[in-house]
Design a protein around this motif. Structure first.
Motif, PDB file in Angstrom:
ATOM      1  N   MET A 128       0.844  -1.198   0.000  1.00 36.17           N
ATOM      2  CA  MET A 128       0.000   0.000   0.000  1.00 36.17           C
ATOM      3  C   MET A 128       0.870   1.235   0.000  1.00 36.17           C
ATOM      4  N   LEU A 166       2.241   1.896  -3.282  1.00 32.17           N
ATOM      5  CA  LEU A 166       1.260   2.464  -4.189  1.00 32.17           C
ATOM      6  C   LEU A 166       1.132   3.949  -3.967  1.00 32.17           C
ATOM      7  N   PHE A 167       1.089   4.337  -2.692  1.00 33.82           N
ATOM      8  CA  PHE A 167       0.985   5.760  -2.400  1.00 33.82           C
ATOM      9  C   PHE A 167       2.212   6.505  -2.875  1.00 33.82           C
ATOM     10  N   LEU A 194       1.968   6.952  -6.564  1.00 39.20           N
ATOM     11  CA  LEU A 194       1.039   8.000  -6.941  1.00 39.20           C
ATOM     12  C   LEU A 194       1.568   9.368  -6.561  1.00 39.20           C
ATOM     13  N   ASN A 195       2.236   9.417  -5.386  1.00 39.05           N
ATOM     14  CA  ASN A 195       2.844  10.682  -4.967  1.00 39.05           C
ATOM     15  C   ASN A 195       3.761  11.223  -6.030  1.00 39.05           C
ATOM     16  N   PHE A 216       2.530  13.124  -8.844  1.00 39.34           N
ATOM     17  CA  PHE A 216       2.086  14.494  -8.668  1.00 39.34           C
ATOM     18  C   PHE A 216       3.197  15.437  -8.265  1.00 39.34           C
ATOM     19  N   ASP A 217       4.205  14.872  -7.609  1.00 38.84           N
ATOM     20  CA  ASP A 217       5.222  15.750  -7.061  1.00 38.84           C
ATOM     21  C   ASP A 217       6.425  15.749  -7.983  1.00 38.84           C
ATOM     22  N   PHE A 239     -10.420  -3.630 -18.191  1.00 40.33           N
ATOM     23  CA  PHE A 239     -11.121  -2.779 -17.232  1.00 40.33           C
ATOM     24  C   PHE A 239     -11.851  -1.650 -17.921  1.00 40.33           C
ATOM     25  N   ALA A 293     -14.817  -2.909 -19.745  1.00 39.48           N
ATOM     26  CA  ALA A 293     -15.893  -3.356 -18.877  1.00 39.48           C
ATOM     27  C   ALA A 293     -16.647  -2.197 -18.244  1.00 39.48           C
ATOM     28  N   THR A 294     -16.004  -1.038 -18.115  1.00 39.55           N
ATOM     29  CA  THR A 294     -16.715   0.072 -17.501  1.00 39.55           C
ATOM     30  C   THR A 294     -17.395   0.985 -18.508  1.00 39.55           C
ATOM     31  N   ALA A 348      -4.823   6.530 -25.542  1.00 38.38           N
ATOM     32  CA  ALA A 348      -3.769   6.787 -24.553  1.00 38.38           C
ATOM     33  C   ALA A 348      -2.525   5.967 -24.867  1.00 38.38           C
ATOM     34  N   HIS A 400       1.109   7.503 -25.783  1.00 38.73           N
ATOM     35  CA  HIS A 400       2.293   7.113 -25.018  1.00 38.73           C
ATOM     36  C   HIS A 400       3.370   6.566 -25.926  1.00 38.73           C
ATOM     37  N   ILE A 406      -8.046  12.288 -21.683  1.00 39.21           N
ATOM     38  CA  ILE A 406      -7.148  11.841 -22.744  1.00 39.21           C
ATOM     39  C   ILE A 406      -6.591  13.026 -23.511  1.00 39.21           C
ATOM     40  N   TYR A 458      -3.919  14.553 -21.445  1.00 36.98           N
ATOM     41  CA  TYR A 458      -2.704  13.738 -21.471  1.00 36.98           C
ATOM     42  C   TYR A 458      -1.926  13.998 -22.750  1.00 36.98           C
ATOM     43  N   ALA A 486       1.010  15.863  -0.883  1.00 39.65           N
ATOM     44  CA  ALA A 486       0.985  14.913  -1.989  1.00 39.65           C
ATOM     45  C   ALA A 486       0.304  13.613  -1.620  1.00 39.65           C
ATOM     46  N   ARG A 515      -3.368  13.868  -1.853  1.00 41.27           N
ATOM     47  CA  ARG A 515      -3.785  13.955  -3.253  1.00 41.27           C
ATOM     48  C   ARG A 515      -3.865  12.567  -3.848  1.00 41.27           C
ATOM     49  N   ALA A 516      -2.848  11.765  -3.523  1.00 41.63           N
ATOM     50  CA  ALA A 516      -2.837  10.405  -4.049  1.00 41.63           C
ATOM     51  C   ALA A 516      -4.050   9.653  -3.547  1.00 41.63           C
ATOM     52  N   CYS A 537     -20.182   1.679 -15.216  1.00 46.05           N
ATOM     53  CA  CYS A 537     -20.865   0.673 -16.028  1.00 46.05           C
ATOM     54  C   CYS A 537     -22.357   0.974 -16.092  1.00 46.05           C
ATOM     55  N   ARG A 578     -24.230  -1.083 -18.794  1.00 48.49           N
ATOM     56  CA  ARG A 578     -23.966  -2.495 -18.991  1.00 48.49           C
ATOM     57  C   ARG A 578     -25.247  -3.294 -18.970  1.00 48.49           C
TER      58      ARG A 578
END
Lengths: 582, 370, 398
Positions: A1, A4-5, A8-9, A12-13, A495, A498-499, A511, A515, B128, B131, C3, C6-7, C22, C25
């Motif tokens: 965890m 992950l933070f 992500l930090n 942004f930083d 993902f 699916a959304t 994207a 990239h 997007i 980005y 930060a 924010r994350a 969804c 769906r």
């Protein structure tokens, strides 16, 4: 965890992000005359291929640093050989470690003078040491010259007694120590200034075998091994030209791994070479075991998804890359050579494309690209269409999908994820298991798992087809790093699909494209060969006939643009009529 | 200054994309409502006017080579007036971006994803676009250069797919609904290709000598593209249909039926639509951020891009419903868009000539003649 | 904002998106796809909507659907609901089917005859406006009620919608005895004043008198429904439809017979394929004059008498002329019927007239549908016999 933070930090930083490399571009400034540089240069200046001051200074500083690390007893060699040997003993931890051999000899030709041979047993060729070093020293009774000074003695020993190999005369204890731990035998002669380092390396190594991961049906079956010397030989055999340069270097503070930067002098772009040297010189780490680690330290964008340096096991591919003006990096202990610069199309090519006729080479490339697209998009498209866009399938197909899904308790997304994850688990598992069993496990796992799941109505049969096709598509991707990228991106696409259905897939695709386009590999844009097309080199997705590939690809800005005669099949041209008349 | 950072083909492709992007919005319907089957004719006739406007813009860019439109305003009009004009440009693009965004997602929502909130769709495109904008205009130009041929192929597939349905007689009567409607009333509704102002922001990144030529080829390509588009749509949908269909391109792709199995391939169209929308948004965000950066004379880009996209998002949701959206588009962009993109540059040019300002190595009529 | 928080916010947003998202769906197994839609006149102003929802398990067959008791299951379920409008009726449908009703796969719409005779204007709205219909749906008019037609179960085909769709394609392609009309054609004709709407007629198959009627019912696609300004006013028989399609230039192939020259009691049959249609327009004079020139290619299928031989070069022209005359007579009859009985331009001649007008307002003022009855239409048919079959004889059999 926490990780992950942190990740992500740092998104942004800006302070926490790795420093952006300077804007490096391979484009050389146009010559002052204003005309573009398209002519073939016949005068190839060689002076500018030497390392710049910056690179030299960094290399020297690294050497000094390593010296300091290795011999805390800083100092020059003394004349007293006993003290020197004591210092060596201490520096090499003779009391604590095994393997170090300090052999004392007495020269019969100049009695009273002691000679110490210091080496690490296991790194040297024992037979060589016995026959080529110790025996001549012990048995040689005549040495010419006055032998009054130690220097002359050393010179005599060097020039007349050492039958083979490379012999260096060094004056720094640090160099001696690093020489001993890398397999040289140090000869300390009493009253002689300096120490001789004789290269008698031999260590157990794997024989040259077929490349494990880059097999072809037609083409040479040699792959690199972990020994740098053998790898250089494999390349030298294919480019028997004096312009093939292997620039040696050492990297890693504690590992002192040998690396070699390989290029063709006169062909390679000086800017590229300089950049490679510069980046390697800045690498300051303890240990490098594999070129993959080096790759991550010298690549343009570590946060990028795609690989920007190509790692290959094949010497023929390396030789071909060198002949295109690229630079290769070899490392001791790694059977993979790094080729820079590398763009996307390089990861989709195998050398076999060039060894077969051009329509088939093209066909194979198209199949591979199709495999890549299928791997990336097929599961996501299936979910998007089956869950969101029912109007976009032909009715018969829709009926088939609906019928097969009616028995199944899971929603489409969950089904797809389950099966994809199961496949990935099987793949990883099959790698760990010893080879024979591993293949069986793969087949057994896939077939039985899938079949049983369908019989138990846990997943629908259409899904098996989709997952299997996806997996097969990923097998067509020749490069392992790219394979990984596509496999992971596939989940992101799933993902998104699916959304938000096809909208999500379109987002992911866009994207992805942005990239890919924004990446650079040592200054070369990542999608470079796809546009603008290069005249004289029909070799992109579709491979032109070999006789048309007469211009070198300009990716790496090589200095000689013509690699093949324009009419290379000259034997086809009928003899001129003049000969008949005379 | 003036050296090439951006791929030239890519720049042209980017400009053409944003010029033709409005064909994927409900814009064709707006023109067809007034002009009937002569929608293409109206666009054909208003093209030369935009050429006139472009003359002004390109003369300004050539006079101050290597500078962007905001920098030119600062230089030619002084700091205060120049800043005001720069802000006006930025405001125009923000407004245009917001309205265009809403039109894109409204059409998509109506036709394809009926329950997804419009805000989510808009956020998708904006994220997007942001980005891509943050990566820089060079990347966008390069990507455009790669993707535009593919997108053209998709369009060609669409044309081939509905070949059976094409009938040039649907384009008659030639003058559309009525002569008065066609020549007068539909005038304000057509696009005057105001988006060519984006060239003003791309100019510093392109070789100085070719800015004018590139802009002209992009403008002509966009113009011809729009006419062909409307011709194509008009041959399939007659006037009553065309004046009502909110999203004619999608309806068209739904009708593709070459044989029993090759039908229902509008999935391809969704990608085409999305890519055009994403490019348009990315280009607009880049433009706005560049203008604000130049006006404030800093080197920051990313914060302005973020703010620009937030503003666009806000503006996109000003209209309450589809009806208000169309009305707003008509009232603001269609009627007065040209004033910003052509009027302001021509004004700036006039002031620059009067005050005798020009950039380094800038061409003026005097130096060119001599 | 530091930060790390924010994350955290970003992570929360991402999760929220996944959890609440969804929106659209619809799992494909939870949706009931209406494949055929029938619209009839109900009591008073109401409509009777009949929907046919396919049962994928039975249609797809395979292991899931076949065998034993499963085999008896119907491939599609048919329901009838009533309501004031189409959408209201479908709303009622949702109350007793457990699946979400989706019209995206609707392929055929069958309109009841009585409904058509009272006018289509009111009901086109939903067809055009709804996002679920696409413009290439087939439109058919049923002789009788749509419900009756939709309860037939085809024997060769599992999916009734596929049956209907293919039926319309074949009926049109192979025989030209019924036109093939999509919603796009329907709307085109209805809105542009250039032609009148036509639609194929579908009816329960009745055997010829004297033959036994089989227990399983089938449907038959034959004939054309004629409309005038959105109201059905008449119908054309199968032969008339052949001629109509020939005149519209959309014919694929049909079969025509002529008597043998020497013995009128015997016939020869030819397969005719459309090879081109030209319409010439002459607007000088008070009424427009249309000249329709149709070219057809013929292939001899069979003949009841080998004398005179089909391969006789002297007689080929004569045969072509006979065929052409036959067809021209039929065409003139048809045109007369269209002009006098219902005054509906089913030939699409208005489309050729419209380019002569400068703008839509003058075209609207002209009111072509009212003027069709007075227009002069002249038809010439040209037949070219290309092939006479696998046997060839160039002279009279001895």
């Amino acid at each position: 965890m926490r990780q992950l933070f942190d990740f992500l930090n740092q998104l942004f930083d800006p302070r926490k992000r790795p420093a952006q490399p300077q804007q490096f571009s391979l484009q050389q400034p146009p010559p002052p005359g204003g005309k573009p540089d398209v002519t073939v240069s016949t005068e190839l200046p060689t002076a500018d291929l030497t390392p710049t001051r910056e690179v030299q200074m960094r290399a020297a500083a690294a050497e000094r640093h390593i010296d300091q690390l290795l011999n805390p007893l800083q100092g020059d060699l003394t004349d007293d050989v006993e003290i020197t040997v004591e210092r060596l003993r201490a520096a090499l931890h003779h009391r604590e470690t095994s393997g170090l051999v300090i052999r004392k000899l007495v020269l019969p030709a100049s009695p009273g003078r002691r000679v110490y041979a210091v080496f690490v047993d296991g790194l040297v060729d024992s037979q060589s040491v016995e026959l080529a070093i110790i025996e001549p020293l012990m048995t040689q009774t005549r040495l010419q010259g006055s032998l009054r000074t130690g220097l002359e003695l050393l010179r005599q020993v060097d020039e007349t007694l050492m039958p083979g190999r490379q012999v260096e005369h060094v004056h720094s204890l640090g160099l001696v120590i690093s020489g001993i731990v890398s397999g040289m035998c140090a000869l300390l002669v009493e009253t002689a200034p300096g120490i001789l380092l004789v290269e008698v390396r031999k260590w157990p190594m794997r024989a040259v075998e077929r490349p494990l991961n880059e097999g072809v049906l037609r083409g040479p079956q040699e792959g690199f091994t972990e020994v740098l010397k053998i790898n250089t030989t494999l390349i030298r055999r294919r480019l028997m030209t004096p312009d093939l340069i292997f620039e040696p270097g050492k990297i890693g503070r504690r590992s002192r791994t040998d690396i070699a930067v390989v290029y063709l002098k006169g062909l390679v772009s000086p800017a590229l070479l300089e950049e490679v040297r510069r980046r390697i010189a800045h690498v300051d780490t303890d240990l490098l075991l594999e070129t993959g680690q080096l790759e991550q330290l010298i690549e343009d964008s570590p946060q990028g998804l795609f690989p920007t340096l190509q790692a290959t096991e094949r010497p023929d591919r390396t030789a071909a890359a060198l002949a295109e003006g690229r630079v290769a990096i070899l490392m001791e202990g790694s059977p993979l050579a790094l080729i820079v610069p590398a763009v996307l199309t390089d990861f989709l090519r195998i050398p076999e494309d060039y060894y077969v006729k051009w329509p088939f080479g093209t066909f194979l490339r198209i199949v591979r690209t199709l495999g890549l697209v299928i791997t990336l998009l097929l599961p996501a498209l299936y979910i998007a269409i089956a869950d969101y866009h029912h109007e976009m399938i032909p009715p018969a197909l829709l009926t088939a999908i609906a019928a097969s899904r009616e028995q199944v308790p899971f929603p489409a997304t969950l089904e797809v994820l389950m099966m994809e994850v199961a496949f990935e688990v099987i793949r990883e598992g099959a790698i760990r298991v010893p080879s024979q069993l591993g293949q069986t496990i793969g087949i057994v796992g896939a077939l039985i798992l899938g079949q049983a799941a369908v019989e138990a109505s846990i997943i629908s049969p259409i899904l098996i087809i989709i997952v299997a096709t996806t997996a097969l598509g990923s097998f067509t991707i020749p490069d392992y790093s790219l394979n990984l990228v596509i496999r992971v991106s596939r989940f992101v696409m799933i993902f998104l699909g699916a959304t938000l259905g096809l909208y999500g897939v379109a987002i992911g695709l866009f994207a992805f494209s942005v990239h890919a386009v924004s990446l650079k590999s040592f200054g070369v844009p990542y999608l470079a060969p796809m546009g603008p097309p290069q005249p004289g080199n029909p070799d992109n997705m579709l491979r032109g006939p070999t006789f048309l590939l007469d211009k070198r690809p300009t990716l790496a800005r090589p200095r000689d643009k013509q690699r093949q005669a324009e009419k290379v099949m000259g034997w086809r041209v009928p003899p001129s009529n003049n000969e008949e008349e005379t | 200054m003036g050296k090439q950072i951006m791929d030239r083909t890519g720049a042209v492709c980017l400009l053409v994309t944003i010029l033709v992007a409005k064909m994927f919005t409900p814009q064709p319907r707006m023109v067809a409502e007034q002009a009937g089957s002569a929608a293409w004719l109206v666009v054909l006739l208003t093209g030369p006017l935009s050429l006139l406007g472009y003359w002004g813009l390109s003369a300004l860019l050539v006079r101050f080579p290597g500078l962007s439109i905001a920098q030119i305003s600062l230089k030619a009009l002084g700091r205060v007036a120049g800043a005001v004009v720069g802000i006006l440009y930025a405001a125009y693009f923000i407004w245009m971006g917001g309205v265009m965004l809403r039109e894109f997602v409204a059409g998509f929502r109506v036709a394809v994803l009926p329950s997804t909130p419009v805000s989510v769709l808009a956020m998708g495109i904006l994220v997007i676009g942001l980005y891509a904008a943050v990566k820089g205009p060079e990347v966008q130009a390069r990507l455009a250069a790669y993707l535009i041929p593919g997108m053209a192929v998709l369009l060609a597939i669409t044309v081939v797919g509905v070949w059976r349905l094409l009938d040039w007689r649907q384009l008659t009567p030639v003058f559309g609904y009525s002569l008065r409607n066609t020549l007068l009333l539909s005038f304000p509704l057509t696009s005057k290709h105001s988006e060519i102002l984006v060239l003003g922001v791309l100019a510093p990144l392109l070789p100085t000598a070719s800015v004018r030529r590139l802009g002209l080829s992009a403008l002509l390509a966009g113009y011809v593209g729009q006419v062909l588009f409307l011709l194509f749509l008009g041959s399939v949908f007659p006037f009553p249909a065309m004046s009502r269909l909110f999203y004619p391109m999608l309806e068209l792709t739904r009708m593709i039926e070459v044989s029993e199995f090759i039908q229902r391939i509008e999935a391809l169209f969704i990608f085409l639509w999305f890519f055009v929308a994403a490019f348009a948004m990315a280009t607009l965000i880049t433009t706005i951020a560049s203008i604000i950066r130049d006006v404030t004379e800093t080197t920051l880009f990313n914060p302005f891009a973020l703010s620009a996209s937030l503003l666009m998002f806000t503006i996109a949701f000003i209209p309450f419903n589809q009806v208000e959206l169309m009305w707003l588009d008509w009232l603001t962009l269609r009627t007065w868009g040209w004033a910003f993109s052509f009027g302001l540059p021509i004004l700036t040019l006039a002031v620059a000539v009067l005050r005798g300002k020009r950039g380094e190595n800038g061409e003026t009529p005097e130096t060119r003649a001599g | 904002m530091p930060a790390s928080s924010r994350a955290l916010w970003m992570l929360l947003l991402f999760c929220a998106f996944l959890l609440a998202g969804c929106w659209d769906r619809k799992a494909v197994e939870d949706v009931g796809f209406v494949t055929v839609l029938g619209i009839d006149q109900g009591e008073g102003e109401a409509l009777r909507i009949t929907v046919q929802i396919g049962n994928p398990r039975v249609i797809a067959g395979g292991r899931q659907g076949g065998g034993g008791a499963e085999g008896q299951q119907a491939p599609a379920m048919v329901h009838t609901v009533t309501g004031e409008t189409l959408s209201l009726a479908l709303r009622d449908l949702e109350t007793f089917t457990n699946r979400r009703i989706s019209l995206v796969q609707t392929r055929v719409i069958i309109l009841g005859r009585r409904l058509m005779e009272s006018g289509i204007q009111k009901h086109l709205g939903m067809l055009v406006r709804s996002r679920e219909f696409r413009r290439n749906i087939q439109i058919m008019v049923s002789d009788g009620s749509a419900e009756q037609v939709m309860t037939t179960r085809p024997t060769l085909e599992r999916d009734p919608a596929v049956f209907l769709e293919d039926l319309s394609r074949r009926a049109f392609e192979r025989t030209a005895r019924a036109p093939r009309i999509t919603l796009h054609d329907f709307l085109l004709a209805y809105e542009t004043l250039g032609e009148e709407v036509i639609a194929p007629i579908i009816r329960p198959f009745t055997v010829a008198p004297g033959l036994e009627q089989r227990p399983e019912q089938q449907s038959q696609l034959s004939g054309t429904a004629l409309f005038r300004r959105g109201t059905m006013v008449g119908e054309l028989s199968e032969t008339e439809t052949e001629t109509l399609l020939m005149l519209r230039g959309k014919t694929e192939t049909f079969v025509e017979t002529v008597p043998v020259p020497t013995d009128p009691g015997l016939k020869s049959a030819y397969r005719l394929t459309g090879a081109g249609r030209k319409i010439r327009l002459d607007v000088s004079g008070p009424q427009p004059r249309f000249t329709i020139e149709v070219t057809l290619e013929a292939e001899a299928l069979e003949t009841e008498s080998e004398s005179p031989a089909l391969g006789d070069p002297a007689l080929i022209r004569d045969r072509e002329a006979r065929l052409a005359r036959n067809l021209t007579d039929k065409a003139n009859q048809l045109v007369g019927k269209l002009q006098t009985e219902c005054s509906c331009d089913a030939l699409g001649l208005g489309h050729y007239l419209r380019p002569r007008f400068l703008d839509w307002t003058s075209w609207e003022k002209y009111q072509w549908p009212d003027r069709f009855a007075n227009a002069k239409v002249q038809v010439t048919v040209r037949v070219i016999i290309r092939r006479v079959g696998m046997t060839f004889q160039s002279q009279k059999a001895r």
